[in-house]
Design an enzyme around this catalytic site. Sequence first.
Site, PDB file in Angstrom:
ATOM      1  N   ASP A  40       0.777  -1.202   0.058  1.00  0.00           N
ATOM      2  CA  ASP A  40      -0.151  -0.039  -0.134  1.00  0.00           C
ATOM      3  C   ASP A  40       0.719   1.305   0.019  1.00  0.00           C
ATOM      4  O   ASP A  40       0.531   2.387   0.446  1.00  0.00           O
ATOM      5  CB  ASP A  40      -0.882  -0.025   1.275  1.00  0.00           C
ATOM      6  N   GLU A  65      -0.356  -9.022  -1.325  1.00  0.00           N
ATOM      7  CA  GLU A  65      -1.119  -8.540  -0.089  1.00  0.00           C
ATOM      8  C   GLU A  65      -2.096  -7.679  -0.336  1.00  0.00           C
ATOM      9  O   GLU A  65      -2.300  -6.264   0.384  1.00  0.00           O
ATOM     10  CB  GLU A  65       0.233  -7.839   0.738  1.00  0.00           C
ATOM     11  N   GLU A 105      -1.875   5.127   3.206  1.00  0.00           N
ATOM     12  CA  GLU A 105      -2.062   3.468   2.728  1.00  0.00           C
ATOM     13  C   GLU A 105      -3.357   3.063   2.646  1.00  0.00           C
ATOM     14  O   GLU A 105      -3.511   2.340   1.564  1.00  0.00           O
ATOM     15  CB  GLU A 105      -1.206   2.784   3.819  1.00  0.00           C
ATOM     16  N   HIS A 124       6.855   4.155  14.027  1.00  0.00           N
ATOM     17  CA  HIS A 124       7.136   5.092  12.678  1.00  0.00           C
ATOM     18  C   HIS A 124       6.052   5.659  11.970  1.00  0.00           C
ATOM     19  O   HIS A 124       6.175   6.282  11.259  1.00  0.00           O
ATOM     20  CB  HIS A 124       8.274   4.306  11.831  1.00  0.00           C
ATOM     21  N   ARG A 144       3.372   7.085   9.945  1.00  0.00           N
ATOM     22  CA  ARG A 144       2.709   8.717   9.918  1.00  0.00           C
ATOM     23  C   ARG A 144       1.483   9.154  10.731  1.00  0.00           C
ATOM     24  O   ARG A 144       1.474  10.260  11.226  1.00  0.00           O
ATOM     25  CB  ARG A 144       2.258   9.005   8.505  1.00  0.00           C
ATOM     26  N   HIS A 172      13.447   5.172  13.899  1.00  0.00           N
ATOM     27  CA  HIS A 172      13.125   5.377  12.418  1.00  0.00           C
ATOM     28  C   HIS A 172      13.860   7.084  12.197  1.00  0.00           C
ATOM     29  O   HIS A 172      13.749   7.724  12.914  1.00  0.00           O
ATOM     30  CB  HIS A 172      11.823   5.581  12.271  1.00  0.00           C
TER      31      HIS A 172
HETATM   32  N1  UDP Z   1      12.381  -3.850  10.207  1.00  0.00           N
HETATM   33  C1  UDP Z   1      13.721  -3.908   9.906  1.00  0.00           C
HETATM   34  N2  UDP Z   1      14.601  -3.033  10.972  1.00  0.00           N
HETATM   35  C2  UDP Z   1      14.027  -2.432  11.978  1.00  0.00           C
HETATM   36  C3  UDP Z   1      12.699  -2.266  11.930  1.00  0.00           C
HETATM   37  C4  UDP Z   1      11.627  -3.173  11.311  1.00  0.00           C
HETATM   38  O1  UDP Z   1      14.045  -4.882   9.326  1.00  0.00           O
HETATM   39  O2  UDP Z   1      14.687  -1.763  12.483  1.00  0.00           O
HETATM   40  C5  UDP Z   1      11.568  -4.908   9.432  1.00  0.00           C
HETATM   41  C6  UDP Z   1      10.385  -5.741  10.078  1.00  0.00           C
HETATM   42  O3  UDP Z   1      10.794  -7.004  10.203  1.00  0.00           O
HETATM   43  C7  UDP Z   1       9.211  -5.705   9.298  1.00  0.00           C
HETATM   44  C8  UDP Z   1       9.392  -4.424   8.283  1.00  0.00           C
HETATM   45  O4  UDP Z   1      10.618  -3.858   8.669  1.00  0.00           O
HETATM   46  O5  UDP Z   1       9.252  -6.893   8.327  1.00  0.00           O
HETATM   47  C9  UDP Z   1       8.451  -3.308   8.646  1.00  0.00           C
HETATM   48  O6  UDP Z   1       8.366  -2.220   8.006  1.00  0.00           O
HETATM   49  P1  UDP Z   1       7.820  -1.261   8.373  1.00  0.00           P
HETATM   50  O7  UDP Z   1       7.628  -1.145  10.271  1.00  0.00           O
HETATM   51  O8  UDP Z   1       8.739  -0.060   8.169  1.00  0.00           O
HETATM   52  O9  UDP Z   1       6.715  -0.959   7.644  1.00  0.00           O
HETATM   53  P2  UDP Z   1       5.001  -1.715   7.885  1.00  0.00           P
HETATM   54  O10 UDP Z   1       5.017  -3.032   7.907  1.00  0.00           O
HETATM   55  O11 UDP Z   1       4.427  -0.751   9.055  1.00  0.00           O
HETATM   56  O12 UDP Z   1       4.396  -1.079   6.615  1.00  0.00           O
END
Ligand code: UDP
Length: 361
Positions: free
Chosen positions: A90, A112, A126, A198, A200, A231
């Site tokens: 998204d 997804e 998103e 992190h 938004r 982040h």
């Molecule tokens: N992740 C990572 N390093 C970090 C924090 C998270 O590699 O310091 C990984 C985590 O394993 C997950 C992904 O990043 O698979 C999630 O990404 P994020 O939280 O940025 O995005 P969201 O899932 O909320 O879209």
Amino acid sequence: MLGTRPEVIKLAPFIRALRVAAWAEADVLLTGQHGAMLRPLLDHFELDPVVELGVQRQRGTLTELIASMAAKLDSYFAARRPEGIVVQGDTTSAMAAAICAFSDRLPVFHVEAGLRSFDLEQPFPEEFNRRVISIAATLHFPPAEVSLQHLLSEGIDPERCHVVGNTVIDALLWTLEKRAGRASGFGANSFKILATCHRRESWDGGVDAVCDGLRRLIEQIPHGEILFPVHPNPVVAEVVHRILGGHPRIQLVAPLGYPEFCYAMEDADLIISDSGGVQEEALALGKPTLVTRWKTERPEVLQWDTVRLTGPDADAIVREGTALFEDAARYAASAQAHFPFGRGDSSSRIVEVLEKHFARA
Ligand code: UDP
């Protein structure tokens, strides 16, 4: 097409599976919006070679991103004439790619698909992006039954939807299989908490509340420690450092590399996060997790006690976190692994569906 960290993680196992399929030739398009941050991740999953789109981000607005994506994809489509494009999740770049591909009459395959919060503001942008991608997509790969039902209720042809689980589990299990005893970044304390924040929609006071909750929680847990990969967004980083900096049992570190983050999840006793992907990963690892959002577009994770929503609410974080630490029975009930998103075979299932699709086309 890949732009952000979660897109790389979630598409990497699929790309690896597609690249060994004799019938397919795949370009990996990298938008460039996260710059060099993605390099170690591409190396971890051995994704080279990639095609760099070189999307421009001077002002950092979403409109600028959309405009640049459109210009870059126009050139790429003209040069390579692909027979379809795979987008994941998204992000705004995925949404822009779906619009461009649809406009160029190229099939869009959405990995997804079907996640919904039914609130265009949470998560912003998103929820809008994923709805737009669903309108443009030829095939939809919802991770589970709930997301399938969302697509069907929007009038999408069931024949075009394939429930395949989530490739994030493929990536996680593949990575942990290769861990070979590597360290995670936690110290020697006995109750290990992994925290991230992190999104938004957390910016407007939410990060303050989460950090306030974490600071109070760690006082309730003697010998506890928090590992917090922060982040790089300046709005988030300023608040986190102001409220949590300098505490002897709180480690504020730069975002962890993906494998190191997987190791930290595996070693953690409790995870506190607003991330989408982490909810799925934590459940597959059986790690008690507090999600600091009011809503989740992954309601499957709430069927058990492993993952709970607290909102970005300091009192709820302290209450739930303390209860998990103090009440062994409650902790044991929460520390259970469940697999609503598959056990690591999603990528091969998507490749099979695509093969049939192109054989028919
Ligand atoms: N992740 C990572 N390093 C970090 C924090 C998270 O590699 O310091 C990984 C985590 O394993 C997950 C992904 O990043 O698979 C999630 O990404 P994020 O939280 O940025 O995005 P969201 O899932 O909320 O879209």
